[in-house]
Design a protein around this motif. Sequence first.
Motif, PDB file in Angstrom:
ATOM      1  N   ARG A  50      40.043  31.269  30.320  1.00 23.40           N
ATOM      2  CA  ARG A  50      38.856  31.164  29.483  1.00 23.40           C
ATOM      3  C   ARG A  50      39.024  32.001  28.218  1.00 23.40           C
ATOM      4  O   ARG A  50      39.468  33.131  28.257  1.00 23.40           O
ATOM      5  N   ILE A  51      38.646  31.407  27.102  1.00 22.79           N
ATOM      6  CA  ILE A  51      38.618  32.113  25.828  1.00 22.79           C
ATOM      7  C   ILE A  51      37.175  32.131  25.335  1.00 22.79           C
ATOM      8  O   ILE A  51      36.283  31.525  25.946  1.00 22.79           O
ATOM      9  N   LEU A  52      36.937  32.832  24.220  1.00 21.53           N
ATOM     10  CA  LEU A  52      35.595  32.921  23.660  1.00 21.53           C
ATOM     11  C   LEU A  52      35.454  31.957  22.496  1.00 21.53           C
ATOM     12  O   LEU A  52      36.294  31.917  21.604  1.00 21.53           O
ATOM     13  N   CYS A  53      34.384  31.175  22.503  1.00 20.46           N
ATOM     14  CA  CYS A  53      34.129  30.263  21.394  1.00 20.46           C
ATOM     15  C   CYS A  53      32.632  30.251  21.105  1.00 20.46           C
ATOM     16  O   CYS A  53      31.839  29.847  21.961  1.00 20.46           O
ATOM     17  N   HIS A  54      32.271  30.746  19.924  1.00 20.64           N
ATOM     18  CA  HIS A  54      30.871  30.849  19.520  1.00 20.64           C
ATOM     19  C   HIS A  54      30.037  31.596  20.561  1.00 20.64           C
ATOM     20  O   HIS A  54      28.928  31.183  20.908  1.00 20.64           O
ATOM     21  N   GLY A  55      30.595  32.683  21.060  1.00 24.34           N
ATOM     22  CA  GLY A  55      29.855  33.566  21.954  1.00 24.34           C
ATOM     23  C   GLY A  55      29.827  33.140  23.402  1.00 24.34           C
ATOM     24  O   GLY A  55      29.239  33.839  24.240  1.00 24.34           O
ATOM     25  N   LYS A  56      30.460  32.014  23.720  1.00 24.15           N
ATOM     26  CA  LYS A  56      30.445  31.518  25.099  1.00 24.15           C
ATOM     27  C   LYS A  56      31.869  31.273  25.600  1.00 24.15           C
ATOM     28  O   LYS A  56      32.759  30.947  24.812  1.00 24.15           O
ATOM     29  N   PRO A  57      32.085  31.418  26.918  1.00 26.37           N
ATOM     30  CA  PRO A  57      33.423  31.157  27.458  1.00 26.37           C
ATOM     31  C   PRO A  57      33.774  29.677  27.416  1.00 26.37           C
ATOM     32  O   PRO A  57      32.915  28.812  27.651  1.00 26.37           O
ATOM     33  N   LEU A  58      35.021  29.395  27.063  1.00 32.06           N
ATOM     34  CA  LEU A  58      35.510  28.024  26.980  1.00 32.06           C
ATOM     35  C   LEU A  58      36.825  27.935  27.732  1.00 32.06           C
ATOM     36  O   LEU A  58      37.717  28.761  27.537  1.00 32.06           O
TER      37      LEU A  58
ATOM     38  N   LEU B 272      42.210  27.387  18.797  1.00 36.97           N
ATOM     39  CA  LEU B 272      42.267  28.835  18.628  1.00 36.97           C
ATOM     40  C   LEU B 272      41.792  29.258  17.242  1.00 36.97           C
ATOM     41  O   LEU B 272      41.077  30.250  17.090  1.00 36.97           O
ATOM     42  N   PHE B 273      42.185  28.496  16.226  1.00 41.74           N
ATOM     43  CA  PHE B 273      41.751  28.814  14.863  1.00 41.74           C
ATOM     44  C   PHE B 273      40.235  28.696  14.757  1.00 41.74           C
ATOM     45  O   PHE B 273      39.569  29.567  14.185  1.00 41.74           O
ATOM     46  N   PHE B 274      39.684  27.641  15.310  1.00 43.50           N
ATOM     47  CA  PHE B 274      38.250  27.398  15.264  1.00 43.50           C
ATOM     48  C   PHE B 274      37.484  28.538  15.940  1.00 43.50           C
ATOM     49  O   PHE B 274      36.444  28.982  15.450  1.00 43.50           O
ATOM     50  N   CYS B 275      38.015  29.023  17.055  1.00 45.17           N
ATOM     51  CA  CYS B 275      37.308  30.045  17.843  1.00 45.17           C
ATOM     52  C   CYS B 275      37.531  31.474  17.347  1.00 45.17           C
ATOM     53  O   CYS B 275      36.646  32.320  17.479  1.00 45.17           O
ATOM     54  N   TYR B 276      38.714  31.742  16.781  1.00 48.42           N
ATOM     55  CA  TYR B 276      39.084  33.135  16.546  1.00 48.42           C
ATOM     56  C   TYR B 276      39.523  33.486  15.124  1.00 48.42           C
ATOM     57  O   TYR B 276      39.945  34.621  14.887  1.00 48.42           O
ATOM     58  N   HIS B 277      39.453  32.582  14.189  1.00 51.14           N
ATOM     59  CA  HIS B 277      40.071  32.851  12.879  1.00 51.14           C
ATOM     60  C   HIS B 277      39.527  34.084  12.181  1.00 51.14           C
ATOM     61  O   HIS B 277      40.192  34.651  11.312  1.00 51.14           O
ATOM     62  N   SER B 278      38.328  34.523  12.540  1.00 41.79           N
ATOM     63  CA  SER B 278      37.750  35.713  11.909  1.00 41.79           C
ATOM     64  C   SER B 278      37.968  36.986  12.729  1.00 41.79           C
ATOM     65  O   SER B 278      37.510  38.062  12.343  1.00 41.79           O
ATOM     66  N   ALA B 279      38.663  36.871  13.849  1.00 33.76           N
ATOM     67  CA  ALA B 279      38.918  38.042  14.697  1.00 33.76           C
ATOM     68  C   ALA B 279      39.888  38.985  13.987  1.00 33.76           C
ATOM     69  O   ALA B 279      40.781  38.545  13.262  1.00 33.76           O
ATOM     70  N   PRO B 280      39.754  40.287  14.190  1.00 33.02           N
ATOM     71  CA  PRO B 280      40.575  41.261  13.447  1.00 33.02           C
ATOM     72  C   PRO B 280      42.075  41.166  13.711  1.00 33.02           C
ATOM     73  O   PRO B 280      42.872  41.507  12.839  1.00 33.02           O
ATOM     74  N   TYR B 281      42.471  40.690  14.883  1.00 33.09           N
ATOM     75  CA  TYR B 281      43.900  40.580  15.195  1.00 33.09           C
ATOM     76  C   TYR B 281      44.291  39.123  15.474  1.00 33.09           C
ATOM     77  O   TYR B 281      45.166  38.840  16.292  1.00 33.09           O
ATOM     78  N   PHE B 282      43.614  38.230  14.740  1.00 33.37           N
ATOM     79  CA  PHE B 282      43.879  36.802  14.914  1.00 33.37           C
ATOM     80  C   PHE B 282      45.345  36.458  14.657  1.00 33.37           C
ATOM     81  O   PHE B 282      45.947  35.695  15.417  1.00 33.37           O
ATOM     82  N   GLU B 283      45.935  36.971  13.596  1.00 37.20           N
ATOM     83  CA  GLU B 283      47.311  36.613  13.239  1.00 37.20           C
ATOM     84  C   GLU B 283      48.278  36.948  14.372  1.00 37.20           C
ATOM     85  O   GLU B 283      49.182  36.166  14.673  1.00 37.20           O
ATOM     86  N   GLN B 284      48.088  38.086  15.012  1.00 42.28           N
ATOM     87  CA  GLN B 284      48.961  38.488  16.107  1.00 42.28           C
ATOM     88  C   GLN B 284      48.788  37.566  17.315  1.00 42.28           C
ATOM     89  O   GLN B 284      49.769  37.110  17.911  1.00 42.28           O
ATOM     90  N   GLY B 285      47.551  37.305  17.688  1.00 43.16           N
ATOM     91  CA  GLY B 285      47.296  36.437  18.836  1.00 43.16           C
ATOM     92  C   GLY B 285      47.753  35.013  18.581  1.00 43.16           C
ATOM     93  O   GLY B 285      48.323  34.363  19.469  1.00 43.16           O
ATOM     94  N   PHE B 286      47.521  34.529  17.381  1.00 46.88           N
ATOM     95  CA  PHE B 286      47.914  33.167  17.013  1.00 46.88           C
ATOM     96  C   PHE B 286      49.438  33.028  17.045  1.00 46.88           C
ATOM     97  O   PHE B 286      49.971  32.035  17.550  1.00 46.88           O
ATOM     98  N   ALA B 287      50.153  34.033  16.530  1.00 50.25           N
ATOM     99  CA  ALA B 287      51.616  33.999  16.527  1.00 50.25           C
ATOM    100  C   ALA B 287      52.176  33.992  17.953  1.00 50.25           C
ATOM    101  O   ALA B 287      53.159  33.299  18.240  1.00 50.25           O
ATOM    102  N   LEU B 288      51.541  34.747  18.846  1.00 49.54           N
ATOM    103  CA  LEU B 288      51.982  34.764  20.243  1.00 49.54           C
ATOM    104  C   LEU B 288      51.845  33.387  20.886  1.00 49.54           C
ATOM    105  O   LEU B 288      52.747  32.916  21.584  1.00 49.54           O
TER     106      LEU B 288
END
Length: 230
Positions: free
Chosen positions: A44-52, A84-100
Amino acid sequence: MIIAGNQPYFIPYIAYWQLIKACDVFLIADNYAFIKAGWIQRNRILCHGKPLYYRIEISKKNDSRLINQTEIAEIDVEKKLKTLFFCYHSAPYFEQGFALMKKIFAFKDRNVNSFLVNSIKIICEYLGIKTKIMFSSELEGNNLYKREYRIYDACKRLGGTTFINAIGGKKLYSKEDFAARGIDLKFIHSRAREYKQFDNEFVPGLSILDVIMFNSVQEISEMLDEYTLE
């Protein structure tokens, strides 16, 4: 020697990584039965405040019921990354998580065990976890045993004097039975802190990917040690 083990899961929650870090040898249960629609193929990941639920699909051609004989379907990488981009693009460590995740999805082997173990090793490297990883299938004849007897056998062969299990194992395993075989059975209980997930109310128990998106490696390293052994 401290041994722990579990089935290979898809980007599992932080307690899984705490378990790996807490032991000397982490035994991947790869020749166990594959359970469809479980944590092996989704998390489960977070998307708009809810688990997805975020998942990999299993090939419909599979006849086997063992994890290491199961194949995954072709992954639509572009679609997975767009989510992932839709859910997390504004997260502070998005680039690191996205690259992984790009690195994980670049793996071409469709064997579910190979794919998941590769992803586990990639994330371990990112988090600085250096625990040795082995496979239950490497222990010839271990699959002839059932339930806790497989663990007894693995500990005997590997020289394990302590076995750490996920907290859910409390209902399955007896400390007294393990002690009678010279094994100190422990259960890991995660006490990892809450962290800021945008401006939403905290949603616990999400994938390690969520932790990575919102925390630095140093912060996660500290969180990995926030557990008790019972």
